[in-house]
Design a protein around this motif. Structure first.
Motif, PDB file in Angstrom:
ATOM      1  N   SER A   1      60.824  61.615  25.678  1.00 61.60           N
ATOM      2  CA  SER A   1      61.108  61.017  24.372  1.00 61.60           C
ATOM      3  C   SER A   1      59.906  61.165  23.457  1.00 61.60           C
ATOM      4  N   PRO A   2      59.556  62.380  23.065  1.00 65.34           N
ATOM      5  CA  PRO A   2      58.383  62.583  22.211  1.00 65.34           C
ATOM      6  C   PRO A   2      58.554  61.903  20.863  1.00 65.34           C
ATOM      7  N   PRO A   3      57.509  61.194  20.385  1.00 69.71           N
ATOM      8  CA  PRO A   3      57.645  60.462  19.124  1.00 69.71           C
ATOM      9  C   PRO A   3      57.431  61.309  17.877  1.00 69.71           C
ATOM     10  N   THR A   4      56.846  62.495  18.014  1.00 66.60           N
ATOM     11  CA  THR A   4      56.616  63.366  16.860  1.00 66.60           C
ATOM     12  C   THR A   4      56.897  64.814  17.245  1.00 66.60           C
ATOM     13  N   PRO A   5      57.167  65.672  16.263  1.00 66.73           N
ATOM     14  CA  PRO A   5      57.365  67.094  16.572  1.00 66.73           C
ATOM     15  C   PRO A   5      56.146  67.711  17.256  1.00 66.73           C
ATOM     16  N   PHE A   6      54.932  67.284  16.868  1.00 69.03           N
ATOM     17  CA  PHE A   6      53.749  67.848  17.506  1.00 69.03           C
ATOM     18  C   PHE A   6      53.733  67.535  18.989  1.00 69.03           C
ATOM     19  N   VAL A   7      53.998  66.283  19.360  1.00 64.73           N
ATOM     20  CA  VAL A   7      54.014  65.901  20.770  1.00 64.73           C
ATOM     21  C   VAL A   7      55.107  66.661  21.509  1.00 64.73           C
ATOM     22  N   ALA A   8      56.264  66.811  20.886  1.00 66.13           N
ATOM     23  CA  ALA A   8      57.371  67.540  21.509  1.00 66.13           C
ATOM     24  C   ALA A   8      56.981  68.983  21.816  1.00 66.13           C
ATOM     25  N   SER A   9      56.291  69.641  20.890  1.00 65.20           N
ATOM     26  CA  SER A   9      55.948  71.051  21.061  1.00 65.20           C
ATOM     27  C   SER A   9      54.694  71.255  21.899  1.00 65.20           C
ATOM     28  N   PHE A  10      53.769  70.277  21.888  1.00 65.34           N
ATOM     29  CA  PHE A  10      52.517  70.465  22.618  1.00 65.34           C
ATOM     30  C   PHE A  10      52.628  70.024  24.071  1.00 65.34           C
ATOM     31  N   LEU A  11      53.374  68.968  24.334  1.00 68.00           N
ATOM     32  CA  LEU A  11      53.485  68.447  25.685  1.00 68.00           C
ATOM     33  C   LEU A  11      54.658  69.127  26.382  1.00 68.00           C
TER      34      LEU A  11
ATOM     35  N   VAL B   1      67.348  67.915   9.317  1.00 67.38           N
ATOM     36  CA  VAL B   1      66.714  67.414  10.539  1.00 67.38           C
ATOM     37  C   VAL B   1      66.247  68.593  11.380  1.00 67.38           C
ATOM     38  N   THR B   2      65.372  68.281  12.321  1.00 65.64           N
ATOM     39  CA  THR B   2      64.948  69.266  13.312  1.00 65.64           C
ATOM     40  C   THR B   2      65.289  68.716  14.689  1.00 65.64           C
ATOM     41  N   CYS B   3      66.012  69.497  15.475  1.00 68.01           N
ATOM     42  CA  CYS B   3      66.409  69.085  16.822  1.00 68.01           C
ATOM     43  C   CYS B   3      65.504  69.782  17.842  1.00 68.01           C
ATOM     44  N   HIS B   4      64.791  68.977  18.636  1.00 66.38           N
ATOM     45  CA  HIS B   4      63.938  69.532  19.686  1.00 66.38           C
ATOM     46  C   HIS B   4      64.639  69.396  21.033  1.00 66.38           C
ATOM     47  N   VAL B   5      64.622  70.466  21.802  1.00 68.19           N
ATOM     48  CA  VAL B   5      65.226  70.453  23.131  1.00 68.19           C
ATOM     49  C   VAL B   5      64.424  71.379  24.047  1.00 68.19           C
ATOM     50  N   ARG B   6      64.223  70.958  25.296  1.00 66.37           N
ATOM     51  CA  ARG B   6      63.428  71.733  26.250  1.00 66.37           C
ATOM     52  C   ARG B   6      64.197  72.970  26.730  1.00 66.37           C
ATOM     53  N   PRO B   7      63.475  74.066  27.017  1.00 68.08           N
ATOM     54  CA  PRO B   7      64.141  75.294  27.485  1.00 68.08           C
ATOM     55  C   PRO B   7      64.972  75.099  28.746  1.00 68.08           C
ATOM     56  N   ASP B   8      64.531  74.212  29.661  1.00 71.79           N
ATOM     57  CA  ASP B   8      65.280  74.038  30.901  1.00 71.79           C
ATOM     58  C   ASP B   8      66.488  73.123  30.729  1.00 71.79           C
ATOM     59  N   ASP B   9      66.640  72.505  29.555  1.00 71.33           N
ATOM     60  CA  ASP B   9      67.823  71.677  29.288  1.00 71.33           C
ATOM     61  C   ASP B   9      68.962  72.476  28.664  1.00 71.33           C
TER      62      ASP B   9
ATOM     63  N   VAL C   1      68.426  66.019  23.507  1.00 71.60           N
ATOM     64  CA  VAL C   1      67.948  66.385  22.172  1.00 71.60           C
ATOM     65  C   VAL C   1      67.184  65.227  21.542  1.00 71.60           C
ATOM     66  N   THR C   2      66.036  65.536  20.952  1.00 69.85           N
ATOM     67  CA  THR C   2      65.303  64.574  20.131  1.00 69.85           C
ATOM     68  C   THR C   2      65.376  65.057  18.687  1.00 69.85           C
ATOM     69  N   VAL C   3      65.817  64.180  17.794  1.00 69.85           N
ATOM     70  CA  VAL C   3      66.052  64.553  16.399  1.00 69.85           C
ATOM     71  C   VAL C   3      64.968  63.957  15.515  1.00 69.85           C
ATOM     72  N   PHE C   4      64.379  64.786  14.678  1.00 68.45           N
ATOM     73  CA  PHE C   4      63.353  64.355  13.729  1.00 68.45           C
ATOM     74  C   PHE C   4      63.828  64.636  12.311  1.00 68.45           C
ATOM     75  N   CYS C   5      63.470  63.752  11.395  1.00 65.87           N
ATOM     76  CA  CYS C   5      63.785  63.956   9.992  1.00 65.87           C
ATOM     77  C   CYS C   5      62.903  65.065   9.442  1.00 65.87           C
ATOM     78  N   ALA C   6      63.498  66.103   8.908  1.00 62.13           N
ATOM     79  CA  ALA C   6      62.726  67.259   8.432  1.00 62.13           C
ATOM     80  C   ALA C   6      61.860  66.917   7.236  1.00 62.13           C
ATOM     81  N   ASN C   7      62.224  65.890   6.459  1.00 64.90           N
ATOM     82  CA  ASN C   7      61.428  65.500   5.293  1.00 64.90           C
ATOM     83  C   ASN C   7      60.294  64.544   5.650  1.00 64.90           C
ATOM     84  N   ASP C   8      60.292  64.069   6.894  1.00 60.99           N
ATOM     85  CA  ASP C   8      59.260  63.137   7.345  1.00 60.99           C
ATOM     86  C   ASP C   8      59.038  63.430   8.819  1.00 60.99           C
ATOM     87  N   GLY C   9      58.269  64.493   9.084  1.00 58.17           N
ATOM     88  CA  GLY C   9      58.174  65.046  10.429  1.00 58.17           C
ATOM     89  C   GLY C   9      57.713  64.103  11.498  1.00 58.17           C
ATOM     90  N   ASP C  10      57.031  62.994  11.132  1.00 58.49           N
ATOM     91  CA  ASP C  10      56.568  62.061  12.137  1.00 58.49           C
ATOM     92  C   ASP C  10      57.583  60.970  12.435  1.00 58.49           C
TER      93      ASP C  10
END
Length: 365
Positions: A223-233, A273-281, A346-355
């Motif tokens: 459950s990454p809280p930001t797009p950066f955490v989702a992509s880095f971790l 919005v931006t939807c983050h999802v892991r490759p293995d999911d 899927v973790t969904v982030f608001c594209a206008n407020d990436g955090d």
């Protein structure tokens, strides 16, 4: 609490290295500070150790404010990225060095050196010199030297980064064992996500001198809280979409609508919005067998065999590319496929407020 950092800030001239960093370590915890190069990790360690005076903020050890105290007044052990063993001293003399500085009696000093060399399994190398040791053995000597004075806090600043992968993985296990056996409160600094997740009770993820997230490795990964955490971790795919319905949440990827059942998101129709999802999911299926409500059409543009898995790079009709992991039966380059996107992953982030995460952790299974 053993260590408390309160709004720690440091600047080199006009350049900010740390900005309002606040977190703490409880007794016996192993906390990893994780982030890319240049994010402020080493400055943080130097400030805690007393080698850098922060521009603002406070540092407390066992409740005592040590912000302005010199390094020798802080009961902190430190292992740097590069070896700092004294080449003219034997292994035993190196381990005893910190004890002599604390006026420990010679007889007691010898006993402590013996105990800590046994702890790191280097008793037989006591009379050897650093130049006679392997890289892994030198790391273990430095651990013994840092631990021998029984510090309140052990700081490990990327101690394994200069080692090859096999040795690094073996020593990672040794660090975990030693920390467990001694119970010393430890702050482990690294840029290696796998290393941090394997070792830490909690993670502090940093970016551009600030803390992006604090939490357990599993909670931040799932459950990454930001797009950066989702992509880095770990690895994450980012899928651009627009909200077209809220009950259930439905997003449009180009002309394809994707239903995210069970995701209670704080969004409105037409929100980008931006939807983050892991490759293995993600999974792939033939277009004719896919559920149109939970999949999007794509083409396979590359397949890589990376040993224990296959990584298929697929291109959506929008031109965006995603990576899908498969353990068996890889697709072929050029195949037309449907990418199945499981809503619960899927973790969904608001594209206008990436955090701002708009699909809360409570939606995760």
């Amino acid at each position: 609490m053993i260590l408390e950092l309160e709004e720690l800030t440091h600047r080199y001239g006009t350049e900010s290295a740390l900005e309002d960093v606040s977190f703490g370590l409880e007794a016996g915890e192993l906390v990893a500070v994780l982030g890319p190069s240049g994010c402020g990790k080493t400055t943080l360690v130097q400030a805690i150790a007393g080698h850098v005076s922060p521009t603002a903020g406070r540092i407390r050890l066992r409740g005592e404010d040590v912000t302005d105290a010199p390094p020798e007044a802080r009961h902190v052990g430190l292992v740097f990225q590069e070896s700092t063993l004294y080449p003219h001293m034997t292994v035993g003399e190196n381990v005893a060095y910190g004890l002599a500085a604390r006026d420990v009696e010679p007889g007691r000093r010898d006993e402590i050196v013996t105990d800590y060399l046994e702890l790191v399994d280097l008793s037989e190398q006591r009379e050897a010199y650093p130049g006679e040791l392997s890289g892994g053995q030198r790391r273990r000597v430095e651990l013994a030297r840092a631990l021998a004075p029984q510090p309140d806090l052990l700081l490990l600043d990327e101690p394994l980064s200069a080692l090859d992968r096999t040795l690094r993985e073996r020593l990672r296990g040794e660090v975990a064992r030693i920390q467990r056996e001694t119970g010393v409160t430890t702050l482990f600094v690294t840029h290696d996500q796998e290393e941090a997740m394997a070792l830490a009770d909690r993670l502090v993820v940093m970016n551009d001198g600030s803390v992006s997230a604090v939490g357990t490795p599993r909670s931040l990964y799932e459950s990454p809280p930001t797009p950066f955490v989702a992509s880095f971790l770990g690895r994450s795919n980012a899928l651009s979409a627009t909200v077209v319905g809220c009950d259930p949440l439905t997003v449009a990827v180009d002309t394809q609508e994707l239903r995210l059942e069970g995701v209670d998101a704080d969004v409105s129709e037409a929100d980008p919005v931006t939807c983050h999802v892991r490759p293995d999911d993600l999974s792939l299926s033939p277009p004719e067998a896919a559920d149109p409500d939970t999949s999007v059409p794509a083409e396979v543009v590359r397949v890589a065999d990376v040993g224990r898995r296959y990584e298929a790079t697929i291109r959506l009709e929008t031109g965006e590319q995603l990576v899908v992991e498969r353990t068996t039966n890889p697709p072929n380059t050029g195949d037309e496929v449907a990418v199945e996107v499981p809503a619960q992953s899927v973790t969904v982030f608001c594209a206008n407020d990436g955090d701002r995460v708009v699909s809360p952790a409570s939606t995760k299974p």
